[in-house]
Design a protein around this motif. Sequence first.
Motif, PDB file in Angstrom:
ATOM      1  N   MET A   1       0.840  -1.184   0.000  1.00 14.69           N
ATOM      2  CA  MET A   1       0.000   0.000   0.000  1.00 14.69           C
ATOM      3  C   MET A   1       0.884   1.246   0.000  1.00 14.69           C
ATOM      4  SD  MET A   1      -3.320  -0.819   2.411  1.00 14.69           S
ATOM      5  CE  MET A   1      -2.561  -1.689   3.763  1.00 14.69           C
ATOM      6  N   LYS A   2       0.417   2.280  -0.674  1.00 13.68           N
ATOM      7  CA  LYS A   2       1.152   3.530  -0.779  1.00 13.68           C
ATOM      8  C   LYS A   2       0.584   4.545   0.212  1.00 13.68           C
ATOM      9  CE  LYS A   2       2.100   7.348  -3.870  1.00 13.68           C
ATOM     10  NZ  LYS A   2       1.504   8.170  -4.889  1.00 13.68           N
ATOM     11  N   THR A   3       1.469   5.224   0.948  1.00 12.02           N
ATOM     12  CA  THR A   3       1.040   6.261   1.887  1.00 12.02           C
ATOM     13  C   THR A   3       0.762   7.543   1.111  1.00 12.02           C
ATOM     14  OG1 THR A   3       2.399   5.295   3.630  1.00 12.02           O
ATOM     15  CG2 THR A   3       1.690   7.580   3.936  1.00 12.02           C
ATOM     16  N   ILE A   4      -0.485   8.048   1.208  1.00  8.10           N
ATOM     17  CA  ILE A   4      -0.810   9.309   0.541  1.00  8.10           C
ATOM     18  C   ILE A   4      -0.924  10.456   1.533  1.00  8.10           C
ATOM     19  CG2 ILE A   4      -1.877   8.217  -1.465  1.00  8.10           C
ATOM     20  CD1 ILE A   4      -4.617   8.994  -0.288  1.00  8.10           C
ATOM     21  N   TYR A   5      -0.974  10.122   2.831  1.00 11.08           N
ATOM     22  CA  TYR A   5      -1.026  11.154   3.857  1.00 11.08           C
ATOM     23  C   TYR A   5      -0.462  10.587   5.147  1.00 11.08           C
ATOM     24  CZ  TYR A   5      -2.722  14.704   7.085  1.00 11.08           C
ATOM     25  OH  TYR A   5      -2.790  15.688   8.038  1.00 11.08           O
ATOM     26  N   GLN A   6       0.301  11.422   5.847  1.00 12.05           N
ATOM     27  CA  GLN A   6       0.823  11.009   7.148  1.00 12.05           C
ATOM     28  C   GLN A   6       0.968  12.233   8.033  1.00 12.05           C
ATOM     29  OE1 GLN A   6       3.886   7.937   7.476  1.00 12.05           O
ATOM     30  NE2 GLN A   6       5.113   9.400   8.629  1.00 12.05           N
ATOM     31  N   THR A   7       0.603  12.079   9.289  1.00 11.22           N
ATOM     32  CA  THR A   7       0.771  13.147  10.256  1.00 11.22           C
ATOM     33  C   THR A   7       0.985  12.533  11.628  1.00 11.22           C
ATOM     34  OG1 THR A   7      -0.112  15.268  11.034  1.00 11.22           O
ATOM     35  CG2 THR A   7      -1.697  13.452  10.808  1.00 11.22           C
ATOM     36  N   LYS A   8       1.308  13.377  12.570  1.00 18.83           N
ATOM     37  CA  LYS A   8       1.540  12.934  13.940  1.00 18.83           C
ATOM     38  C   LYS A   8       0.614  13.696  14.868  1.00 18.83           C
ATOM     39  CE  LYS A   8       5.018  14.365  16.455  1.00 18.83           C
ATOM     40  NZ  LYS A   8       6.316  14.693  16.983  1.00 18.83           N
ATOM     41  N   CYS A  40     -10.115  18.265  20.403  1.00 15.04           N
ATOM     42  CA  CYS A  40      -9.432  17.807  19.194  1.00 15.04           C
ATOM     43  C   CYS A  40      -8.158  17.016  19.486  1.00 15.04           C
ATOM     44  CB  CYS A  40      -9.034  19.016  18.337  1.00 15.04           C
ATOM     45  SG  CYS A  40     -10.424  20.004  17.772  1.00 15.04           S
ATOM     46  N   LEU A  41      -7.826  16.181  18.492  1.00 13.28           N
ATOM     47  CA  LEU A  41      -6.490  15.624  18.394  1.00 13.28           C
ATOM     48  C   LEU A  41      -5.713  16.630  17.558  1.00 13.28           C
ATOM     49  CD1 LEU A  41      -7.386  11.922  17.493  1.00 13.28           C
ATOM     50  CD2 LEU A  41      -6.885  12.858  19.747  1.00 13.28           C
ATOM     51  N   LEU A  42      -4.730  17.278  18.136  1.00 18.82           N
ATOM     52  CA  LEU A  42      -3.992  18.331  17.435  1.00 18.82           C
ATOM     53  C   LEU A  42      -2.834  17.705  16.674  1.00 18.82           C
ATOM     54  CD1 LEU A  42      -4.105  20.977  20.277  1.00 18.82           C
ATOM     55  CD2 LEU A  42      -5.537  20.859  18.246  1.00 18.82           C
ATOM     56  N   ILE A  43      -2.787  17.984  15.372  1.00 21.79           N
ATOM     57  CA  ILE A  43      -1.858  17.312  14.463  1.00 21.79           C
ATOM     58  C   ILE A  43      -1.016  18.308  13.679  1.00 21.79           C
ATOM     59  CG2 ILE A  43      -3.389  15.314  14.210  1.00 21.79           C
ATOM     60  CD1 ILE A  43      -4.192  16.480  11.420  1.00 21.79           C
ATOM     61  N   ASN A  44       0.023  17.792  13.023  1.00 15.31           N
ATOM     62  CA  ASN A  44       0.764  18.574  12.035  1.00 15.31           C
ATOM     63  C   ASN A  44      -0.086  18.663  10.775  1.00 15.31           C
ATOM     64  OD1 ASN A  44       3.115  18.782  13.653  1.00 15.31           O
ATOM     65  ND2 ASN A  44       3.825  16.789  12.932  1.00 15.31           N
ATOM     66  N   VAL A  45      -0.103  19.816  10.129  1.00 19.46           N
ATOM     67  CA  VAL A  45      -0.808  19.978   8.854  1.00 19.46           C
ATOM     68  C   VAL A  45       0.161  19.604   7.742  1.00 19.46           C
ATOM     69  CG1 VAL A  45      -2.003  21.579   7.320  1.00 19.46           C
ATOM     70  CG2 VAL A  45      -2.268  21.804   9.808  1.00 19.46           C
ATOM     71  N   ASN A  46      -0.184  18.576   6.981  1.00 21.15           N
ATOM     72  CA  ASN A  46       0.666  18.089   5.898  1.00 21.15           C
ATOM     73  C   ASN A  46      -0.136  17.964   4.611  1.00 21.15           C
ATOM     74  OD1 ASN A  46       2.891  17.783   7.645  1.00 21.15           O
ATOM     75  ND2 ASN A  46       2.185  15.767   8.288  1.00 21.15           N
ATOM     76  N   ILE A 107     -13.381   2.535  19.630  1.00 24.73           N
ATOM     77  CA  ILE A 107     -12.133   3.296  19.563  1.00 24.73           C
ATOM     78  C   ILE A 107     -11.664   3.680  20.965  1.00 24.73           C
ATOM     79  CG2 ILE A 107     -12.438   4.135  17.213  1.00 24.73           C
ATOM     80  CD1 ILE A 107     -13.615   6.713  18.390  1.00 24.73           C
ATOM     81  N   GLN A 108     -10.370   3.918  21.058  1.00 20.18           N
ATOM     82  CA  GLN A 108      -9.741   4.375  22.295  1.00 20.18           C
ATOM     83  C   GLN A 108      -8.974   5.661  21.980  1.00 20.18           C
ATOM     84  OE1 GLN A 108     -10.200   2.640  25.168  1.00 20.18           O
ATOM     85  NE2 GLN A 108     -11.472   1.241  23.993  1.00 20.18           N
ATOM     86  N   VAL A 109      -8.861   6.520  22.967  1.00 22.24           N
ATOM     87  CA  VAL A 109      -8.088   7.752  22.782  1.00 22.24           C
ATOM     88  C   VAL A 109      -6.624   7.370  22.567  1.00 22.24           C
ATOM     89  CG1 VAL A 109      -7.349   9.926  23.836  1.00 22.24           C
ATOM     90  CG2 VAL A 109      -9.690   9.103  24.184  1.00 22.24           C
ATOM     91  N   PRO A 110      -6.020   7.864  21.485  1.00 25.31           N
ATOM     92  CA  PRO A 110      -4.602   7.547  21.214  1.00 25.31           C
ATOM     93  C   PRO A 110      -3.680   8.344  22.124  1.00 25.31           C
ATOM     94  CG  PRO A 110      -5.409   9.104  19.613  1.00 25.31           C
ATOM     95  CD  PRO A 110      -6.590   8.740  20.480  1.00 25.31           C
ATOM     96  N   GLU A 111      -2.409   8.031  22.022  1.00 27.33           N
ATOM     97  CA  GLU A 111      -1.403   8.779  22.771  1.00 27.33           C
ATOM     98  C   GLU A 111      -0.803   9.861  21.884  1.00 27.33           C
ATOM     99  OE1 GLU A 111       1.573   6.136  24.239  1.00 27.33           O
ATOM    100  OE2 GLU A 111       0.112   4.842  25.239  1.00 27.33           O
ATOM    101  N   ALA A 112      -0.344  10.933  22.503  1.00 25.71           N
ATOM    102  CA  ALA A 112       0.410  11.945  21.760  1.00 25.71           C
ATOM    103  C   ALA A 112       1.629  11.254  21.155  1.00 25.71           C
ATOM    104  CB  ALA A 112       0.820  13.078  22.677  1.00 25.71           C
ATOM    105  N   GLY A 113       1.955  11.633  19.931  1.00 24.97           N
ATOM    106  CA  GLY A 113       3.070  11.013  19.225  1.00 24.97           C
ATOM    107  C   GLY A 113       2.633   9.919  18.268  1.00 24.97           C
ATOM    108  N   SER A 114       1.354   9.485  18.363  1.00 22.27           N
ATOM    109  CA  SER A 114       0.842   8.457  17.459  1.00 22.27           C
ATOM    110  C   SER A 114       0.794   8.974  16.030  1.00 22.27           C
ATOM    111  CB  SER A 114      -0.575   8.036  17.861  1.00 22.27           C
ATOM    112  OG  SER A 114      -0.596   7.447  19.138  1.00 22.27           O
ATOM    113  N   LEU A 115       1.013   8.072  15.076  1.00 20.59           N
ATOM    114  CA  LEU A 115       0.932   8.424  13.658  1.00 20.59           C
ATOM    115  C   LEU A 115      -0.470   8.164  13.135  1.00 20.59           C
ATOM    116  CD1 LEU A 115       4.177   7.013  12.000  1.00 20.59           C
ATOM    117  CD2 LEU A 115       3.622   9.396  12.503  1.00 20.59           C
ATOM    118  N   ILE A 116      -0.871   9.010  12.192  1.00 16.30           N
ATOM    119  CA  ILE A 116      -2.094   8.795  11.423  1.00 16.30           C
ATOM    120  C   ILE A 116      -1.657   8.743   9.962  1.00 16.30           C
ATOM    121  CG2 ILE A 116      -4.307   9.743  10.700  1.00 16.30           C
ATOM    122  CD1 ILE A 116      -4.421  11.228  13.391  1.00 16.30           C
TER     123      ILE A 116
END
Length: 121
Positions: A1-8, A40-46, A107-116
């Motif tokens: 599978m090809k990654t088309i989006y990734q953030t933390k 919110c889950l606060l993420i990097n904008v990519n 679903i469970q609340v993820p930890e900070a540092g988790s990848l999406i």
Amino acid sequence: MKTIYQTKINKIGSSVSDFLGEKMFILFGDNAPAELSDYCLLINVNEIEGEIEQGDVLAFNNQEYTITAVGSAVKQNLGSLGHITLKFDGSDTSELPGTLYLEEADIQVPEAGSLIQILKK
């Protein structure tokens, strides 16, 4: 599978768990308005490299979920603001433009540092 989006996930808002019963998370870039950031889950904008489509996979919290429907504003909002809703209810039609619908799951609340990641099959 090809990654088309990734953030933390950089930070978990203090009220994120309030939405577990509705099987949803709200993503927002680190620039989220103060009145929303607690929810919110606060993420990097990519950037997104390709189209997000039904049948693609969201890898989140070390699990993979099939995308069942994509709101019309998901790509624009995610790529520019980092702001979309993830709804784990299995809907195959998109009722809200800023929502990414995923297979039904508890679903469970993820930890900070988790990848999406969004993966193209």
